[in-house]
Scaffold this motif. Structure first.
Motif, PDB file in Angstrom:
ATOM      1  N   GLY A   1       0.808  -1.232   0.000  1.00  0.00           N
ATOM      2  CA  GLY A   1       0.000   0.000   0.000  1.00  0.00           C
ATOM      3  C   GLY A   1       0.834   1.273   0.000  1.00  0.00           C
ATOM      4  O   GLY A   1       0.302   2.369   0.000  1.00  0.00           O
ATOM      5  N   GLU A   2       2.165   1.082  -0.014  1.00  0.00           N
ATOM      6  CA  GLU A   2       3.030   2.278   0.050  1.00  0.00           C
ATOM      7  C   GLU A   2       3.644   2.597  -1.318  1.00  0.00           C
ATOM      8  O   GLU A   2       3.724   1.741  -2.195  1.00  0.00           O
ATOM      9  CB  GLU A   2       4.133   2.062   1.085  1.00  0.00           C
ATOM     10  CG  GLU A   2       3.576   1.979   2.523  1.00  0.00           C
ATOM     11  CD  GLU A   2       4.664   2.040   3.582  1.00  0.00           C
ATOM     12  OE1 GLU A   2       4.411   2.606   4.648  1.00  0.00           O
ATOM     13  OE2 GLU A   2       5.782   1.525   3.332  1.00  0.00           O
ATOM     14  N   ILE A   3       4.073   3.844  -1.455  1.00  0.00           N
ATOM     15  CA  ILE A   3       4.736   4.274  -2.694  1.00  0.00           C
ATOM     16  C   ILE A   3       5.930   5.167  -2.351  1.00  0.00           C
ATOM     17  O   ILE A   3       6.075   5.636  -1.214  1.00  0.00           O
ATOM     18  CB  ILE A   3       3.776   5.050  -3.630  1.00  0.00           C
ATOM     19  CG1 ILE A   3       3.336   6.384  -3.002  1.00  0.00           C
ATOM     20  CG2 ILE A   3       2.550   4.208  -3.977  1.00  0.00           C
ATOM     21  CD1 ILE A   3       2.538   7.271  -3.960  1.00  0.00           C
ATOM     22  N   VAL A   4       6.780   5.371  -3.361  1.00  0.00           N
ATOM     23  CA  VAL A   4       7.863   6.354  -3.252  1.00  0.00           C
ATOM     24  C   VAL A   4       7.639   7.411  -4.330  1.00  0.00           C
ATOM     25  O   VAL A   4       7.398   7.082  -5.498  1.00  0.00           O
ATOM     26  CB  VAL A   4       9.250   5.704  -3.424  1.00  0.00           C
ATOM     27  CG1 VAL A   4      10.349   6.771  -3.397  1.00  0.00           C
ATOM     28  CG2 VAL A   4       9.499   4.669  -2.331  1.00  0.00           C
TER      29      VAL A   4
ATOM     30  N   VAL B   1       8.000   6.745  -8.295  1.00  0.00           N
ATOM     31  CA  VAL B   1       9.126   5.939  -8.786  1.00  0.00           C
ATOM     32  C   VAL B   1       9.075   4.502  -8.268  1.00  0.00           C
ATOM     33  O   VAL B   1       9.840   3.652  -8.722  1.00  0.00           O
ATOM     34  CB  VAL B   1      10.497   6.582  -8.441  1.00  0.00           C
ATOM     35  CG1 VAL B   1      10.683   7.883  -9.229  1.00  0.00           C
ATOM     36  CG2 VAL B   1      10.636   6.835  -6.943  1.00  0.00           C
ATOM     37  N   ALA B   2       8.200   4.238  -7.330  1.00  0.00           N
ATOM     38  CA  ALA B   2       8.005   2.868  -6.857  1.00  0.00           C
ATOM     39  C   ALA B   2       6.611   2.805  -6.256  1.00  0.00           C
ATOM     40  O   ALA B   2       6.165   3.773  -5.638  1.00  0.00           O
ATOM     41  CB  ALA B   2       9.040   2.506  -5.793  1.00  0.00           C
TER      42      ALA B   2
ATOM     43  N   ALA C   1       0.416   4.522 -10.122  1.00  0.00           N
ATOM     44  CA  ALA C   1       1.342   3.709 -10.903  1.00  0.00           C
ATOM     45  C   ALA C   1       2.659   4.457 -11.065  1.00  0.00           C
ATOM     46  O   ALA C   1       2.694   5.695 -11.052  1.00  0.00           O
ATOM     47  CB  ALA C   1       0.746   3.416 -12.269  1.00  0.00           C
ATOM     48  N   VAL C   2       3.734   3.715 -11.196  1.00  0.00           N
ATOM     49  CA  VAL C   2       5.038   4.334 -11.460  1.00  0.00           C
ATOM     50  C   VAL C   2       4.922   5.192 -12.718  1.00  0.00           C
ATOM     51  O   VAL C   2       4.290   4.801 -13.701  1.00  0.00           O
ATOM     52  CB  VAL C   2       6.127   3.240 -11.620  1.00  0.00           C
ATOM     53  CG1 VAL C   2       7.425   3.826 -12.166  1.00  0.00           C
ATOM     54  CG2 VAL C   2       6.375   2.562 -10.274  1.00  0.00           C
ATOM     55  N   GLY C   3       5.502   6.383 -12.657  1.00  0.00           N
ATOM     56  CA  GLY C   3       5.459   7.289 -13.805  1.00  0.00           C
ATOM     57  C   GLY C   3       4.350   8.323 -13.726  1.00  0.00           C
ATOM     58  O   GLY C   3       4.362   9.310 -14.461  1.00  0.00           O
TER      59      GLY C   3
ATOM     60  N   GLY D   1       5.755   6.523   1.731  1.00  0.00           N
ATOM     61  CA  GLY D   1       4.685   6.312   2.703  1.00  0.00           C
ATOM     62  C   GLY D   1       3.464   5.706   2.060  1.00  0.00           C
ATOM     63  O   GLY D   1       3.476   5.338   0.877  1.00  0.00           O
ATOM     64  N   ALA D   2       2.394   5.609   2.867  1.00  0.00           N
ATOM     65  CA  ALA D   2       1.145   5.018   2.382  1.00  0.00           C
ATOM     66  C   ALA D   2       0.526   5.916   1.314  1.00  0.00           C
ATOM     67  O   ALA D   2       0.518   7.149   1.453  1.00  0.00           O
ATOM     68  CB  ALA D   2       0.177   4.841   3.547  1.00  0.00           C
ATOM     69  N   ALA D   3       0.017   5.290   0.287  1.00  0.00           N
ATOM     70  CA  ALA D   3      -0.575   6.045  -0.826  1.00  0.00           C
ATOM     71  C   ALA D   3      -1.744   6.908  -0.355  1.00  0.00           C
ATOM     72  O   ALA D   3      -2.024   7.957  -0.932  1.00  0.00           O
ATOM     73  CB  ALA D   3      -1.029   5.080  -1.918  1.00  0.00           C
TER      74      ALA D   3
END
Lengths: 343, 343
Positions: free
Chosen positions: A39-42, A83-84, A91-93, A108-110
Motif C-alpha cells: 500500500g506504500e509508494i515512493v 518511482v516505486a 502507478a510508477v510514472g 509512505g502510504a498512498a
C-alpha cells in the motif's frame, strides 16, 4: 527498482527561528529511502512550493495546523513522480501533488492523510502550475475571494502581495467577475507585471511609500473587497479607504511573520464599525471538498488564455534556505518554486 | 403657552477635546426658546442619554455621523414632553424620544430628520427605559447581537461593558436565546449586578486584571460570539479564546475614545485567520426600519420580568460635564441618564 539504493537529502527543522530563519535553523540529513510495504509508494520530488505560511509552521503554538516538530522534515507542498509503488492507487510514472516535505523522496502510504496525495495531469498544464494557480495558493485565492470576499461585478477589489501566488490568482479571478482590480506589490517590476501581463487595472508600489495616495487615486469609488496577504501598515492604509459593508479577507500577514516584536494590530480597525464592514479569516483546507471545482474553473480560464500562471523557479534543493529567504525579502516575481529534479 | 418666555440652558461644544473632555470644552448658553412656526413644536427635555459614542461625535473627521460643530448644541438623545405644538403629529402633553441635544428645550419641525422624534408610551415602561433597553443602546445590543453575532442556543456569548446599557441588553437577549453568557465589567459591584440581577452565567472583573484566566475558567468551551464595547487589551484577550467560525461584533471601543496616542489595534487579529472567524462593525441606524420589532420583543420580555432595565440617574443639566466624565471613568452602574426636569 530498488528504492533503498536512493539517497534522500532532507531539510529538517533544527531550531525554532527567531525572526527570519537562518542557516543554523536547518539540519541537512542524507539517508537511504526506506523499503516500502504493502500500500506504500515512493515519490521523487520534482518541484517544491515555497509559501509565506511555512514561516508560521516553524513556530510553536496552536494554529490551524500543528507546528513542524524539531528534528522533523520541513513541511512543504510539492509535485513529484511516482518511482516505486505497492499501491493500486498510483502507478510508477504518474505525477502527484501533495505535502512531500523538503526532501528528494517521499515514502509512505498512498492514502496518507497528511501527505494528501493527488494525481495531477501534466498534459493539461505545466507541473509548476499545480503549485500556483491550480494548487493551494490558487485555491486559497479562489475560495477566499469568492466565499469570504463575495465581490460583485463593478466593485473595487484590492489585493496585496499582488504578484505572489495567492495575489495573482485573486486579481485575475476578480477580473473574470467584472471587478475593478487594484494590486499592491513591492517594486515597479511587480506592478508592471500584474498590470501589463495579468490585466489588473492598476498597481500600487508600496516601496514607493505612498499607499494611501495610491488608493485614493486608483480606487476613486473606495474599496469594496480587500484581500490581505501582508498585514501591518498596508492593512491600516486600506482600512481608511473602505466602503460601507466592505469585506476584508484575512489570508496572511507576511509583513509580521518574522517579527521579533509583537504583531502590529490594525490601529484603524474601528473603520469596520464606521463602515459596518467585516474582516474574516480564510484557511483553504476548509474548502477541500470543493477543490476540484476551483481547479476546473481556473483550468478552463488558463486554457482559454483568460488567466496566467507565472512562476519564478529556483534550481536545486541545496538552495532551499536561500530561496525561502527570497520570499520574505520579496525578491521573487511570481509564485516561488524550488526545482528539486527535472524528471 | 408663550414658549418665548422659556429660558433654555444649552451646552454647546466650545473646543474639540484632547483626551477626556474638560470644562473649557463646553460653553453654557442661556437663550429664550424661539417662537415656533407652522408644523413646529417645542419639547421640554426630561431625560438625556449619556453614551460613549458622544465622545466620538466631538472629534473632527469622517464617521458614521457628522461631528458636532464648534458652537453647536452638543448632540444627545433624550426623552421629553411636548409643551407647544403647531403640528398635527404631536399634541401638547405627549412624550417623545429623539435627538434633543444637551439643552432644556428643543424647538423645530415635528418631522425634523436629525431629531427623529417618536412618541413613547409612558404607561408601558418608565421613561428612562426608552433611553436604555428600549432605546438606542438597547436596539444596538439587540440588532448587533442577533444580526451580526448570530448566536445559536448553547453557544457561549461574551460581552464587555456588561453592566452598561448596550452590554446589559446583549447579555439578557443572549440568555433568552439559550446561550451561556459571560460578562466583562469593571469592578465587583458591576459583576455582582449582572450575575445576580440580570442572570448572566458569570462575569469577569477586568480591574482584577486576570481577563485571560477568567475567560479560560468561565468559557470552558471557548467563545463563539464576542460583543465588544471596549477594544484595547480586552479585545486582544478574547481573541486568544475564540472558537472556529466565531463572530466578533465591533460596537465600540470605550477604552480608546479618550486616547491622545493612536488607537491600539488588536495585535491578536490573526486569530481571525487561524479560526476562520469574523469581526464586523454595527451601527444601529441601519436597523431603523425594524426598531419597532426590537422594541416589541424586548418590551414583552420586560413586561414578563424576563429582562430588566437598570438606569443610573444623575440629577440636573448643570451636572452634564461631570456626568459625562463618570461614564468614561466607569462610575455608573447601569445606563447613565441625566434627569433635566421632572415633568
Amino acid at each position: 527498482m530498488t528504492t533503498t539504493a536512493l539517497e534522500n537529502l532532507q531539510f529538517r527543522l533544527a531550531a525554532r527561528p527567531v525572526g527570519m530563519a537562518k542557516a543554523s535553523d536547518w539540519q541537512q540529513v542524507r539517508e537511504a529511502v526506506r523499503a516500502i510495504g504493502e500500500g506504500e509508494i515512493v515519490v521523487k520530488t520534482l518541484y517544491l512550493s515555497l509559501d509565506p505560511a511555512m514561516r508560521g509552521w516553524m513556530n510553536e503554538g496552536k494554529s490551524y495546523i500543528r507546528p513542524v516538530a524539531i528534528g522533523e522534515v520541513m513541511r512543504a507542498g510539492g509535485i513529484g513522480i511516482v518511482v516505486a509503488s505497492n499501491s493500486p492507487r498510483f502507478a510508477v510514472g504518474e505525477h502527484v501533488s501533495g505535502i512531500l516535505g523538503v526532501q528528494q523522496y517521499w515514502a509512505g502510504a498512498a492514502d496518507d492523510k497528511a501527505a494528501a496525495l493527488l494525481k495531477v495531469d501534466a498534459a493539461l498544464a505545466p507541473l509548476p502550475t499545480y503549485l500556483n494557480v491550480l494548487g493551494m495558493p490558487g485555491l486559497t485565492g479562489y475560495f477566499g475571494l469568492l466565499e469570504v470576499g463575495q465581490p460583485k461585478a463593478g466593485e473595487t477589489v484590492v489585493v496585496s502581495g499582488a504578484a505572489g501566488a495567492v495575489g495573482m490568482t485573486v486579481g485575475q479571478v476578480a477580473k473574470q467577475l467584472g471587478c475593478r482590480v487594484v494590486g499592491i506589490a513591492g517594486g515597479q517590476d511587480k506592478c508592471d507585471f500584474v498590470v501589463r501581463e495579468l490585466g489588473f487595472d492598476a498597481c500600487i508600489d508600496y516601496k514607493g511609500g505612498a499607499v494611501k495616495e495610491g488608493l485614493k487615486e486608483h480606487c476613486p469609488r473606495g474599496v469594496d473587497v480587500y484581500f490581505d496577504n501582508v498585514g501591518g501598515d498596508i492593512l491600516d492604509a486600506v482600512l481608511t479607504r473602505i466602503n460601507l459593508k466592505a469585506r476584508i479577507v484575512i489570508c496572511g500577514a507576511i509583513s509580521q511573520y518574522n517579527n521579533t516584536a509583537p504583531v502590529q494590530g490594525p490601529a484603524n480597525y474601528l473603520s469596520l464599525l464606521v463602515n459596518r464592514a467585516r474582516m474574516e479569516g480564510i484557511v483553504v483546507f476548509d474548502y477541500a471538498p470543493r477543490y476540484h471545482l476551483g481547479v476546473a474553473a481556473m483550468g478552463q480560464w488558463l486554457k482559454e488564455g483568460k488567466m496566467k500562471s507565472k512562476v519564478d523557479i529556483v534550481q536545486g534543493i541545496d538552495n532551499f534556505p536561500a530561496a525561502l529567504s527570497m520570499l520574505f525579502e520579496g525578491k521573487n516575481l511570481g509564485k516561488l518554486v524550488l526545482q528539486v529534479a527535472s524528471a
